[in-house]
Design a protein around this motif. Structure first.
Motif, PDB file in Angstrom:
ATOM      1  N   ARG A 111      -4.188   3.213   1.502  1.00 41.40           N
ATOM      2  CA  ARG A 111      -3.754   1.890   1.955  1.00 41.40           C
ATOM      3  C   ARG A 111      -2.820   1.194   1.004  1.00 41.40           C
ATOM      4  O   ARG A 111      -2.508   0.044   1.194  1.00 41.40           O
ATOM      5  CB  ARG A 111      -4.981   1.003   2.147  1.00 41.40           C
ATOM      6  N   GLY A 112      -2.434   1.836  -0.053  1.00 46.06           N
ATOM      7  CA  GLY A 112      -1.575   1.112  -0.980  1.00 46.06           C
ATOM      8  C   GLY A 112      -2.386   0.455  -2.080  1.00 46.06           C
ATOM      9  O   GLY A 112      -3.569   0.270  -1.967  1.00 46.06           O
ATOM     10  N   ALA A 113      -1.653   0.114  -3.137  1.00 47.57           N
ATOM     11  CA  ALA A 113      -2.340  -0.311  -4.360  1.00 47.57           C
ATOM     12  C   ALA A 113      -3.068  -1.634  -4.220  1.00 47.57           C
ATOM     13  O   ALA A 113      -4.117  -1.842  -4.821  1.00 47.57           O
ATOM     14  CB  ALA A 113      -1.325  -0.386  -5.491  1.00 47.57           C
ATOM     15  N   GLU A 114      -2.533  -2.531  -3.411  1.00 43.16           N
ATOM     16  CA  GLU A 114      -3.113  -3.878  -3.397  1.00 43.16           C
ATOM     17  C   GLU A 114      -4.505  -3.886  -2.821  1.00 43.16           C
ATOM     18  O   GLU A 114      -5.365  -4.625  -3.286  1.00 43.16           O
ATOM     19  CB  GLU A 114      -2.227  -4.835  -2.593  1.00 43.16           C
ATOM     20  N   ALA A 115      -4.757  -3.050  -1.796  1.00 42.69           N
ATOM     21  CA  ALA A 115      -6.083  -3.081  -1.168  1.00 42.69           C
ATOM     22  C   ALA A 115      -7.152  -2.699  -2.179  1.00 42.69           C
ATOM     23  O   ALA A 115      -8.195  -3.344  -2.273  1.00 42.69           O
ATOM     24  CB  ALA A 115      -6.107  -2.138   0.030  1.00 42.69           C
ATOM     25  N   ILE A 169     -14.494  -7.634   0.477  1.00 44.34           N
ATOM     26  CA  ILE A 169     -14.530  -6.177   0.502  1.00 44.34           C
ATOM     27  C   ILE A 169     -14.553  -5.682   1.949  1.00 44.34           C
ATOM     28  O   ILE A 169     -13.799  -4.779   2.331  1.00 44.34           O
ATOM     29  CB  ILE A 169     -15.763  -5.646  -0.263  1.00 44.34           C
ATOM     30  N   ILE A 185     -11.145  -6.315   3.639  1.00 45.83           N
ATOM     31  CA  ILE A 185     -10.083  -5.424   3.154  1.00 45.83           C
ATOM     32  C   ILE A 185     -10.241  -4.050   3.765  1.00 45.83           C
ATOM     33  O   ILE A 185      -9.269  -3.395   4.152  1.00 45.83           O
ATOM     34  CB  ILE A 185     -10.107  -5.332   1.613  1.00 45.83           C
ATOM     35  N   LEU A 233       2.898  -3.658  -9.048  1.00 44.10           N
ATOM     36  CA  LEU A 233       1.731  -4.026  -9.838  1.00 44.10           C
ATOM     37  C   LEU A 233       2.116  -4.751 -11.109  1.00 44.10           C
ATOM     38  O   LEU A 233       1.423  -5.671 -11.546  1.00 44.10           O
ATOM     39  CB  LEU A 233       0.940  -2.775 -10.234  1.00 44.10           C
ATOM     40  N   MET A 268      -6.924  -2.818  -5.443  1.00 42.70           N
ATOM     41  CA  MET A 268      -6.972  -3.814  -6.508  1.00 42.70           C
ATOM     42  C   MET A 268      -7.791  -5.019  -6.072  1.00 42.70           C
ATOM     43  O   MET A 268      -8.634  -5.524  -6.820  1.00 42.70           O
ATOM     44  CB  MET A 268      -5.539  -4.248  -6.856  1.00 42.70           C
ATOM     45  N   MET A 269      -7.560  -5.466  -4.851  1.00 47.18           N
ATOM     46  CA  MET A 269      -8.304  -6.621  -4.377  1.00 47.18           C
ATOM     47  C   MET A 269      -9.772  -6.296  -4.196  1.00 47.18           C
ATOM     48  O   MET A 269     -10.628  -7.144  -4.402  1.00 47.18           O
ATOM     49  CB  MET A 269      -7.723  -7.120  -3.053  1.00 47.18           C
ATOM     50  N   THR A 270     -10.071  -5.072  -3.804  1.00 46.52           N
ATOM     51  CA  THR A 270     -11.481  -4.685  -3.689  1.00 46.52           C
ATOM     52  C   THR A 270     -12.142  -4.729  -5.052  1.00 46.52           C
ATOM     53  O   THR A 270     -13.263  -5.235  -5.193  1.00 46.52           O
ATOM     54  CB  THR A 270     -11.590  -3.271  -3.093  1.00 46.52           C
ATOM     55  N   LEU A 330     -10.068   3.559   0.810  1.00 48.02           N
ATOM     56  CA  LEU A 330      -8.832   2.794   0.826  1.00 48.02           C
ATOM     57  C   LEU A 330      -7.680   3.558   0.195  1.00 48.02           C
ATOM     58  O   LEU A 330      -6.633   2.991  -0.069  1.00 48.02           O
ATOM     59  CB  LEU A 330      -9.034   1.478   0.053  1.00 48.02           C
ATOM     60  N   SER A 389       3.165  -2.964   0.478  1.00 49.43           N
ATOM     61  CA  SER A 389       3.736  -1.802   1.149  1.00 49.43           C
ATOM     62  C   SER A 389       2.906  -1.397   2.355  1.00 49.43           C
ATOM     63  O   SER A 389       2.923  -2.058   3.377  1.00 49.43           O
ATOM     64  CB  SER A 389       3.889  -0.670   0.157  1.00 49.43           C
ATOM     65  N   GLU A 390       2.137  -0.333   2.215  1.00 51.48           N
ATOM     66  CA  GLU A 390       1.425   0.133   3.421  1.00 51.48           C
ATOM     67  C   GLU A 390       0.279  -0.784   3.782  1.00 51.48           C
ATOM     68  O   GLU A 390      -0.253  -0.693   4.874  1.00 51.48           O
ATOM     69  CB  GLU A 390       0.876   1.549   3.202  1.00 51.48           C
ATOM     70  N   ALA A 391      -0.119  -1.617   2.865  1.00 52.75           N
ATOM     71  CA  ALA A 391      -1.284  -2.447   3.145  1.00 52.75           C
ATOM     72  C   ALA A 391      -1.005  -3.429   4.279  1.00 52.75           C
ATOM     73  O   ALA A 391      -1.877  -3.915   4.942  1.00 52.75           O
ATOM     74  CB  ALA A 391      -1.711  -3.202   1.906  1.00 52.75           C
TER      75      ALA A 391
END
Lengths: 291, 322, 396
Positions: free
Chosen positions: A93-97, B297, B300, B124, A99-101, A90, B2-4
């Motif tokens: 993919r950016g920080a959120e992916a 998981i 995502i 964040l 973090m959520m994982t 990931l 963002s990219e997500a």
């Protein structure tokens, strides 16, 4: 009630406890600094370390504090596949992916703890963990001092690692600008993986200390995550020494808050301080730029 | 985000598209309004839960998907709504619709109050800040005994019957969806995306990012407070761990991610999925948390646009890997 | 347009999963339900209750089931996890009633969760028998019509240690420190009952401190009690806090002569977590395998051999609650909720926890004994008639 002895004992206890808090937050800090990842499973890594210390003692009879290196290696090794299988894919993919994982990992870990170890509250019961130490007018739990010494030693070791070795140089380069570092030949993925493992190892050791000084259960992770976040914000992201200072500051503030307002307000004081710092100096009091 | 979240190609069709959506929603309201006459209690209860989740998820999706604000503070507003509603019903005996309206205003007001501090934080930091705020509020509610402390408070009158509560929840979900239609089908959606993708550039273009983010936050919080209020009325007894607990923030976040962040239908699909999954796994208590985590998981990793995104992938139109 | 078709397919898939989730009970079974905390902070209690409920149902089924209108039918028990969240207890109870069509319910644990489920049950007019909810906290919610509680009465629990200290001749300076959490029973026991009893028994309350249920640090509270020289400390807190308090007292070098920790010191995990530090701590108990009630010793033995864990008093409370319900269904000979409810009201029998008979508030009181941890085992030290060991005094 508020005599010199009580006040000075409270402050000293707060400082020592703060050192331990700093160690528990260290892993979070370096992972955040290098990978821009808020590891929401950090508190659960702490709990892994606590269980590891407990069972290490049960199966080998060796004191968990002597077994701290083993716990560090164990938790660090566990973190490697987590990075390789779950986080590395990931990376773009950016920080959120990510973090959520890690958040999903956190809830899986908690469930796994309950299944494997039952939901009972545990504690690493050692005689030296529950005796006071009196030096003049100041009294505090001995385990705080032991924990402080171990924590500061480990923090200084990590600081040396980050500032004076080749790996540390790569780590700092990746933290400042991962793309630029890659073009300079740094294997960013490897650095991130090792940083993640290092962060987990520190969390594991912190967990063992917590287990000896206090108690833990499968759901203890969340509270420690919040405390660690507060320390990181207080001390500045990615700064190892900053984390130490932040931890001591938080520990002291919480202790003073507990003395002044009552023990029930300690966590509240911690959260309030956290929010204030976040609002006014989100890079932390010590931030001059990132380390 | 963002990219997500790749921006969904909201092709602007004729203004009629928005009206069609409104018509669909109103039609759904009309049909579901009469559901209590046909459906059994079980389905009404599931419907109630789904509507609450939809209201929460729509607001969260607006903040995260459209404005780029990932919040872990939903529980603040749910709890606020719960306690405000009980206070109004117990002390002032207000009619429920009025109480819920005041709830919404209270939720929006709290959001407006904390936004000067919270919006200094980007990305964040914002998420962490909302988490800290939620925890702070929960701790306050536990300590301050004027609000019942850890024992909580009870609703003095018996709550209305299930069909009535079902309709209240339906209306709340409808309001949430209508608000989203408003945001998605008008100029507002362009502005929101501009702020999400690049705040500074948007500011250069004359958009005021602060106001935009504030608007999304206030709206989402008002919806969350209403949802919390009606949920509290149904429970009849509330206390800080249940109403200010992190599980609200966690559940909403999970369901929108599963449904698809930034997708128009993400919240609804996510809410349905969450309720269905909860029902299926309720018979396997030992594993349901672990399975939810595993699903998160996998989604995502392989379906960043959630279930809705998967649905959109099936025909020939494929996207480039993100 | 195609995208919308696909998403409606997804929705249809979801709806059909819902259908799959509907579990089929055999048409003849008598279905009863329970929502328990099987995960989350109270998972420890939940697992004991689950065992107790299941065992009662299994025994009835092995004996052939319950006769309804002349036909013997098996009992099906459906248990759902409420994850220690009252919202989940409420929705689980609703689903059990509306989807699984239970004829009656068994309760969860601790006032917050029990209340959530009981309110649903009472409104839906389905009988519920519960334990694990102190009687004053239970009564304070409302006048129940369909919910029945078998547990201890807080004033009796609070008085037990005072009576024990008096009868066993514990010599102290009669200075008491009271530490209690701010949950419903903590506030009642610590905030009202103990101070009143202290006065009655001639003790001086030098400190009364309240803390949040999940508090982690107790240094100031301990420091104050120590400086005021209290030789008797009464605590009301749940297990994680109980463990923390004992450890931090030791770390602060504060050892009163008598330490009583209600609620939290009861489960075996307390003694296991503290090791030697748990010795000498007093806690009120409402059941012990040595009680002279039918099946008491066997219940503990069965539990320990089946689960390889140490038994807890919670297996008895839940086992008895389930038995009361099943007996009432049998007495009513019908699955009509009103008849079952009426039969529960007439309960008057001795179970593993002792004689159960409900009063006009729908409560049945359990007798209290004073237990003391000695070497990892709970020893009854009071009242004399139930004694299984000697009182260790003072705390070391």
């Amino acid at each position: 009630m508020l005599d010199v002895s009580t006040i000075s004992s409270t402050i000293v206890s707060g400082v020592l406890l703060g050192g331990i808090l700093a160690l528990t937050a260290l892993g979070l800090s370096i992972v955040l600094g290098v990978m821009r990842l808020v590891n929401l499973a950090h508190g659960d890594f702490l709990v892994v370390g606590a269980y590891a210390g407990l069972f290490f003692l049960q199966f080998t009879g060796i004191d968990p504090l002597l077994g701290v290196p083993a716990v560090a290696v164990f938790v660090g090794l566990l973190a490697l596949p987590v990075y390789r299988l779950l986080l590395a894919p990931l990376a773009n993919r950016g920080a959120e992916a990510q973090m959520m994982t890690m958040f999903a990992v956190s809830i899986i870990l908690e469930n796994a703890f309950v299944l494997a170890f039952s939901a009972d509250t545990r504690s690493i019961a050692r005689d030296y963990a529950t005796v006071p130490l009196t030096l003049g007018p100041v009294t505090f739990p001995l385990i705080y001092l032991i924990g402080f010494v171990i924590s500061v030693s480990l923090i200084l070791a990590v600081h040396w690692l980050v500032s004076a070795t080749a790996f540390g140089r790569d780590l700092r380069a990746s933290a400042v600008d991962a793309e630029a570092a890659a073009t300079l030949g740094v294997d960013v993925k490897r650095v991130q993986m090792l940083t993640f493992a290092l962060g987990a190892a520190c969390a594991g050791v912190g967990g063992t200390l917590i287990g000896a000084a206090f108690q833990f259960s499968p759901s203890s992770g969340a509270a420690y995550l919040l405390n660690s976040l507060a320390v990181v914000v207080l001390g500045g992201l990615g700064s190892v020494i900053g984390t130490l200072v932040g931890g001591i500051a938080l520990g002291t503030l919480q202790s003073i808050g507990g003395l002044a307002l009552g023990d029930g307000y300690r966590d509240l004081v911690g959260m309030a301080v956290f929010l204030l710092v976040l609002a006014f100096r989100p890079d932390g009091f010590l931030a001059r730029g990132r380390t | 985000m963002s990219e997500a979240v790749a921006s969904c190609p909201h092709r602007f069709r004729a203004p009629g598209a928005g009206l069609v959506e409104v018509a669909v929603l109103v039609g759904a309201l009309a049909v579901l309004w009469f559901a209590p006459d046909f459906a059994g209690d079980y389905w009404l209860q599931l419907g109630f839960r789904t509507f609450i989740f939809i209201a929460l998820a729509q607001g969260w999706n607006l903040m995260a998907g459209s404005a780029g604000l990932v919040s872990l503070g939903t529980s603040c507003f749910v709890g606020l709504g719960a306690y405000v509603t009980f206070g109004l019903l117990n002390r002032l005996s207000l009619p429920l619709p009025l109480a819920l309206l005041i709830c919404a205003i209270a939720g929006g007001a709290l959001a407006a109050l904390v936004s000067p501090a919270l919006f200094r934080l980007r990305g964040l930091y914002f998420t962490v800040g909302t988490l800290a705020l939620a925890e702070l509020l929960r701790l306050l509610m536990v300590i301050v005994s004027a609000f019942g402390g850890a024992s909580g408070i009870f609703l003095q009158e018996d709550p209305p019957a299930l069909p009535v509560l079902f309709r209240y929840a339906l209306v709340v979900a409808l309001i949430a969806s209508l608000a989203m239609t408003l945001c998605a089908r008008t100029r507002i959606s362009v502005i929101l995306r501009a702020v999400r993708d690049d705040e500074d550039a948007a500011a250069q273009m004359g958009v005021r990012p602060y106001r935009v983010k504030l608007g999304a936050f206030v709206l989402a919080s008002a919806l969350a407070a209403m949802a919390g209020g009606i949920q509290a009325v149904k429970l009849g007894a509330i206390e800080p761990y249940g109403m200010f607990g992190l599980q609200w923030s966690i559940d909403v976040l999970s369901m929108v991610i599963i449904g698809g962040v930034g997708m128009r239908l993400g919240p609804v699909v996510g809410a349905l999925f969450a309720v269905a999954l909860g029902e299926m796994l309720a018979d396997y208590p030992e594993l349901h948390i672990a399975i939810t985590g595993a699903i998160l998981i996998v989604l995502i990793r392989f379906a960043p646009h959630g279930v809705v995104g998967l649905g959109a992938k099936l025909p020939l139109t494929r996207r480039m890997p993100a | 347009m195609k995208r919308h078709i696909r998403t409606s397919l997804a929705a249809a898939l979801t709806a059909s999963m819902l259908g799959l989730g509907l579990s089929a009970a055999a048409a003849d079974d008598i279905v009863i339900g329970a929502s328990l905390p099987l995960s989350g902070p109270l998972a420890g209690f939940g697992s004991f209750q689950q065992w107790g409920y299941k065992r009662a149902v299994e025994e009835v089924n092995k004996a052939g089931g319950i006769a309804i209108d002349g036909n013997k039918r098996q009992v099906k028990l459906i248990i759902r996890d409420d994850k220690t969240d009252p919202n989940a207890t409420a929705s689980n109870t609703e689903t059990l009633i509306s989807r699984d069509r239970v004829v009656a319910m068994l309760g969860s644990c601790t006032p917050a969760l029990v209340n959530a489920g009981a309110l649903v049950s009472d409104r839906a007019k389905k009988p519920m028998v519960t334990g694990c909810d102190p009687l004053e906290a239970f009564k304070s919610v409302r006048r129940w019509s369909y919910v029945w509680d078998i547990f201890f009465h807080e004033p009796e629990l609070a008085a037990a240690q005072f009576k024990a200290m008096a009868e066993l001749g514990a010599e102290t300076n009669k200075k008491v420190a009271i530490w209690h959490d701010n949950g419903p029973d903590g506030q009642v026991v610590g905030g009202k009952i103990w101070p009143a009893l202290a006065k009655e028994f001639g003790y001086e309350v030098v400190q009364n401190a309240e803390f949040p249920i999940d508090n982690s640090q107790f240094t100031s509270i301990i420091g104050e009690a120590k400086s005021k020289g209290a030789e008797v400390v009464l605590v009301d807190a749940i297990t994680p806090q109980a463990i923390a308090i004992r450890k931090q007292m030791a770390s602060a070098g504060y050892t009163p002569k008598v330490l009583n920790i209600e609620k939290g010191a009861e489960p075996v995990q307390f003694a296991e977590a503290l090791g030697k530090l748990s010795d000498g701590i007093l806690v009120g108990g409402y059941w012990d395998p040595t009680f002279p009630y039918p099946g008491a010793a066997d219940l503990a033995k069965a539990f320990e051999s089946e689960t390889k864990l140490s038994s807890s008093q919670h297996i008895a409370d839940s086992y008895a609650a389930a038995q009361v319900l099943l007996d009432a269904i049998a007495a009513a000979g019908s699955t009509d909720p009103e008849k079952i409810n009426a039969a529960i009201a007439k309960t008057d029998k001795s179970y593993v926890v002792g004689p159960v008979k409900f009063d006009e508030n729908h409560t049945a009181k359990l007798p209290i004994v004073s237990l003391q941890w000695q070497g990892g085992k709970g020893v009854i030290i009071w009242p004399k008639a139930a004694k299984t060991g000697d009182f260790l005094f003072p705390l070391r």
